[in-house]
Motif scaffolding. Structure first.
Motif, PDB file in Angstrom:
ATOM      1  N   LYS A  66       0.820  -1.217   0.000  1.00 43.40           N
ATOM      2  CA  LYS A  66       0.000   0.000   0.000  1.00 43.40           C
ATOM      3  C   LYS A  66       0.851   1.263   0.000  1.00 43.40           C
ATOM      4  O   LYS A  66       0.491   2.251  -0.641  1.00 43.40           O
ATOM      5  CB  LYS A  66      -0.917   0.022   1.233  1.00 43.40           C
ATOM      6  CG  LYS A  66      -1.837  -1.170   1.370  1.00 43.40           C
ATOM      7  CD  LYS A  66      -2.583  -1.121   2.716  1.00 43.40           C
ATOM      8  CE  LYS A  66      -3.385  -2.365   2.972  1.00 43.40           C
ATOM      9  NZ  LYS A  66      -4.022  -2.366   4.317  1.00 43.40           N
ATOM     10  N   GLU A  68       3.251   4.146  -0.757  1.00 39.04           N
ATOM     11  CA  GLU A  68       3.633   4.607  -2.091  1.00 39.04           C
ATOM     12  C   GLU A  68       4.422   5.904  -2.003  1.00 39.04           C
ATOM     13  O   GLU A  68       4.121   6.786  -1.201  1.00 39.04           O
ATOM     14  CB  GLU A  68       2.385   4.810  -2.950  1.00 39.04           C
ATOM     15  CG  GLU A  68       2.682   5.236  -4.380  1.00 39.04           C
ATOM     16  CD  GLU A  68       1.428   5.313  -5.234  1.00 39.04           C
ATOM     17  OE1 GLU A  68       1.512   5.827  -6.356  1.00 39.04           O
ATOM     18  OE2 GLU A  68       0.358   4.857  -4.772  1.00 39.04           O
ATOM     19  N   SER A 149      -2.771 -11.481 -13.478  1.00 35.38           N
ATOM     20  CA  SER A 149      -4.141 -10.958 -13.518  1.00 35.38           C
ATOM     21  C   SER A 149      -4.908 -11.518 -14.717  1.00 35.38           C
ATOM     22  O   SER A 149      -6.130 -11.706 -14.642  1.00 35.38           O
ATOM     23  CB  SER A 149      -4.120  -9.431 -13.560  1.00 35.38           C
ATOM     24  OG  SER A 149      -3.678  -8.910 -12.321  1.00 35.38           O
ATOM     25  N   ASN A 185      -1.323  -4.521  -2.920  1.00 33.09           N
ATOM     26  CA  ASN A 185      -2.547  -4.805  -2.165  1.00 33.09           C
ATOM     27  C   ASN A 185      -3.781  -4.876  -3.066  1.00 33.09           C
ATOM     28  O   ASN A 185      -4.647  -5.728  -2.876  1.00 33.09           O
ATOM     29  CB  ASN A 185      -2.749  -3.730  -1.094  1.00 33.09           C
ATOM     30  CG  ASN A 185      -3.909  -4.046  -0.175  1.00 33.09           C
ATOM     31  OD1 ASN A 185      -3.867  -5.015   0.572  1.00 33.09           O
ATOM     32  ND2 ASN A 185      -4.954  -3.233  -0.249  1.00 33.09           N
ATOM     33  N   GLU A 186      -3.843  -4.003  -4.079  1.00 32.71           N
ATOM     34  CA  GLU A 186      -5.060  -3.920  -4.880  1.00 32.71           C
ATOM     35  C   GLU A 186      -5.254  -5.120  -5.808  1.00 32.71           C
ATOM     36  O   GLU A 186      -6.376  -5.375  -6.259  1.00 32.71           O
ATOM     37  CB  GLU A 186      -5.071  -2.620  -5.697  1.00 32.71           C
ATOM     38  CG  GLU A 186      -3.981  -2.516  -6.731  1.00 32.71           C
ATOM     39  CD  GLU A 186      -3.981  -1.174  -7.433  1.00 32.71           C
ATOM     40  OE1 GLU A 186      -3.444  -1.093  -8.554  1.00 32.71           O
ATOM     41  OE2 GLU A 186      -4.500  -0.195  -6.859  1.00 32.71           O
ATOM     42  N   ASN A 187      -4.187  -5.858  -6.137  1.00 28.79           N
ATOM     43  CA  ASN A 187      -4.384  -7.031  -6.994  1.00 28.79           C
ATOM     44  C   ASN A 187      -3.937  -8.330  -6.320  1.00 28.79           C
ATOM     45  O   ASN A 187      -3.728  -9.347  -6.980  1.00 28.79           O
ATOM     46  CB  ASN A 187      -3.663  -6.862  -8.340  1.00 28.79           C
ATOM     47  CG  ASN A 187      -2.161  -6.668  -8.198  1.00 28.79           C
ATOM     48  OD1 ASN A 187      -1.591  -6.855  -7.117  1.00 28.79           O
ATOM     49  ND2 ASN A 187      -1.510  -6.288  -9.290  1.00 28.79           N
ATOM     50  N   SER A 189      -5.609 -10.383  -4.597  1.00 28.86           N
ATOM     51  CA  SER A 189      -6.596 -11.466  -4.750  1.00 28.86           C
ATOM     52  C   SER A 189      -6.436 -12.201  -6.085  1.00 28.86           C
ATOM     53  O   SER A 189      -6.971 -13.305  -6.254  1.00 28.86           O
ATOM     54  CB  SER A 189      -8.015 -10.908  -4.631  1.00 28.86           C
ATOM     55  OG  SER A 189      -8.265  -9.946  -5.647  1.00 28.86           O
ATOM     56  N   ASP A 190      -5.722 -11.610  -7.032  1.00 27.20           N
ATOM     57  CA  ASP A 190      -5.514 -12.258  -8.336  1.00 27.20           C
ATOM     58  C   ASP A 190      -4.391 -13.296  -8.308  1.00 27.20           C
ATOM     59  O   ASP A 190      -4.245 -14.079  -9.252  1.00 27.20           O
ATOM     60  CB  ASP A 190      -5.151 -11.210  -9.403  1.00 27.20           C
ATOM     61  CG  ASP A 190      -6.334 -10.355  -9.814  1.00 27.20           C
ATOM     62  OD1 ASP A 190      -7.477 -10.722  -9.466  1.00 27.20           O
ATOM     63  OD2 ASP A 190      -6.116  -9.320 -10.469  1.00 27.20           O
TER      64      ASP A 190
END
Length: 642
Positions: A66, A68, A149, A185-187, A189-190
């Protein structure tokens, strides 16, 4: 004391046995950024420093995917305990195991315990490739970080990575390559699970598939992404300057990478440690004096630790007056000349920050090259090559125009890096020592800056400038690629840059004794270039020169070093990805990074092209124009009318 005498002192003090001992120790840690094993390896080095009464400190930064800064996002902490991949059909046997080859488990794989059917989707670099692998395991050669992804969109169960034919030809048929998913963090789950196998193993699986046999695999991985408490760790040890402590010389090596990672980069980390230990011994025994400027040693997770460390420095240079003068990056310095064979390469600083460093390093390297060592039937002698600015490691961030800190990298073009074949048997400790002596002598000379050192530096830089000018003149006369007006302009630009290289030495001069000498050498440089330029240009050439000066000026439209995710934006069209990817691969991204460094809102596109063509002779104007137009379209660059 002359620099050659300092070379002798450092050569006698730096221990090849100590370096090899530490490479052996460090290479046993699976040193993934943000992992517990990375932290343990940093603590291992810190303990050695402490045992020698050397102060050190470990900085902690977020490893949560997260945090940055300047568009760079921290990696997510990940740890692995075990992993096995079994072939279940058409025969049963184990393909890979983490304890045998730690990099056989793709970094950042999620925990797994399942069976799946294998399907070969070729390279696997396009989203559409994964439609045929829905609910199955995909056999690919593309980097997992680029495609995970895509796999997630089609519910692909897992990934088997193998080297393509070109890579296998370099590293061998039974070698496993290293790669990772590198989610944020944003991907996260992929992310799926994956194993890396050799080319020979992949051929076996492909032969089964061609024979219409079902190939079933069993994945078992015990790994986890940690909670927000895990950190990135940067180990620092400073030798505080006795007179100008806020002026610093930084020596850095990345400690990360999978086990064994002997050359990449246990060799750089161990050599950095031995330089620090040797410096400490030499100061204590009175062989050398305490440096007047601060020498700061850093062991970092590559890029991900350097960015937050530099973010802190960025604040302190404005509030406390800290200033880094030069950077030395040790990255893969141990390659054996006998077993691998490429020379020690020294990547020059960015041409956007003209510096004395290349000339000085050449002078010190020549002193080191005079030393020969008989060893087991052959004679070791340094073979080195000073090259144009290239990316690929932490020095590029310091060289970025946001900081404009001249930095060099010592390394090798090692075909085995990021593979299971990067083992300690391919490391030559004498090569490590050569890199350590050049680094240590050059850094200490800059930190001390006595008048004798500075005179030698000035003479070596002047000699380097004249050699570069003559080399360019010869190349221009031979190639005929540029118009006469372009040739004249290119020489003018090199003359300006050369004068600034001489003037950069003034920053080292404590007492101002060199000002007259630098003015004298600057006049000699000007006279030499005037002779080469021969300014009797005709009217057509003058008109051409005016056209050059009236071109569009460009400037960067971002603050701080440009993150790789913007250079390798997957949303670009396939043709743009291929063309920019090809240009970015050259010089480890050096060409593209230098273009951005020169886009300072003062230079026009053709001047930038002519400057870039000095260190990169094969660059074409159409390539520069293509990059500029693409980056203006993507708002990485802005155009300004002159």
């Amino acid at each position: 004391m002359h620099i050659s005498q300092l070379v002798d002192i450092f050569t006698q003090e730096i221990s090849t046995q100590s370096i090899m001992d530490q490479i052996s120790q460090i290479s046993q840690y699976h040193r993934i950024q943000g992992s517990m094993k990375f932290h343990e390896s940093a603590k291992h080095i810190q303990a050695i420093l402490s045992n020698n009464s050397i102060f050190s400190k470990i900085y902690e930064y977020p490893a949560d995917g997260k945090w940055e800064k300047w568009g760079w996002v921290s990696p997510i902490s990940w740890d692995i305990k075990s992993g096995e991949c079994w072939l279940m059909k058409p025969v049963k046997k184990r393909l890979s195991r983490f304890i045998d080859h730690p990099m056989s488990v793709i970094t950042h794989s999620k925990a797994a315990d399942f069976e799946g059917t294998l399907v070969d989707i070729g390279k696997g670099d396009k989203p559409s490739d994964y439609a045929k692998a829905k609910g199955k395991i995909a056999l690919i050669t593309a980097s997992p970080r680029r495609i995970f992804s895509y796999a997630a969109r089609h519910d692909v169960k897992g990934i088997i990575l193998h080297p393509d034919l070109n890579r296998a030809a370099q590293i061998g048929d039974t070698t496993v390559q290293y790669d990772g998913f590198w989610p944020v963090n944003e991907n996260l789950s992929d992310v799926t699970s994956g194993f890396s196998i050799s080319h020979a193993q992949a051929r076996e699986l492909q032969n089964y598939l061609r024979g219409k046999k079902e190939v079933k695999l069993h994945f078992k991985i015990d790994a986890n992404f940690s909670d927000d408490k895990r950190k990135l760790h940067v180990l620092e040890t400073p030798f505080i300057g006795s007179e100008r402590p806020l002026e610093e010389i930084v020596i850095i090596a990345h400690l990360c990478h999978p086990s064994p990672g002997a050359n990449d980069n246990a060799s750089g980390s161990a050599t950095l440690l031995e330089i620090a230990l040797s410096l400490n011994r030499m100061i204590k025994t009175g062989q050398i004096a305490q440096p007047k400027r601060t020498l700061r040693f850093l062991w970092v997770p590559e890029f991900s630790g350097t960015i937050p460390w530099l973010a802190e420095y960025d604040q302190q240079r404005n509030t406390e007056g800290r200033k880094i003068l030069s950077v030395f990056n040790l990255d893969m310095v141990g390659e054996s000349p006998v077993k691998v064979g490429t020379p020690l390469t020294i990547s020059s600083p960015s041409i956007s920050t003209p510096s004395f460093l290349p000339g000085m390093i050449r002078y010190v390297s020549e002193c080191v090259k005079k030393q020969k060592v008989a060893k087991n039937g052959w004679t070791y002698q340094l073979n080195y090559d000073i090259q144009s600015f290239a990316g690929g490691s932490d020095h590029l961030i310091f060289n970025d125009s946001y900081f404009s800190i001249p930095g060099v990298m010592f390394g090798h073009d090692d075909p085995y890096h990021h593979t299971s074949a990067d083992s300690i048997d391919k490391v030559e400790p004498l090569e490590c020592r050569s890199a350590g002596v050049i680094t240590g002598v050059t850094a200490y000379s800059l930190a001390t800056s006595n008048s004798l050192f500075l005179q030698e530096i000035l003479a070596s830089v002047f000699s380097d400038i004249i050699e570069e000018a003559n080399s360019l003149n010869h190349r221009l006369n031979k190639s005929g690629e540029l118009s006469q007006a372009q040739q004249l302009r290119q020489k003018e630009l090199l003359a300006q840059m050369s004068t600034n290289r001489l003037k950069s030495i003034l920053e080292l001069d404590f007492e101002g004794n060199l000002k007259e000498d630098i003015e004298h050498f600057s006049k000699l440089v000007k006279l030499h270039f005037n002779h080469l330029i021969q300014k009797n240009t005709n009217s057509e050439e003058k008109e051409r020169m005016e056209n050059i000066s009236n071109q569009i000026i460009i400037q960067c439209n971002f603050i701080g070093p440009l993150p790789f995710k913007r250079l390798m934006d997957p949303s670009r069209s396939e043709s743009n990805q291929l063309r920019l990817g090809s240009l970015t691969k050259k010089y480890w991204g050096g060409l593209v990074l230098e273009l951005l460094n020169l886009a300072n809102g003062k230079m026009n596109v053709e001047d930038i092209f002519l400057l870039l063509k000095i260190p990169y002779p094969d660059v074409m104007y159409d390539d520069i124009k293509y990059i500029v137009n693409l980056f203006i379209e993507e708002k990485i660059l802005l155009s300004v009318e002159n």
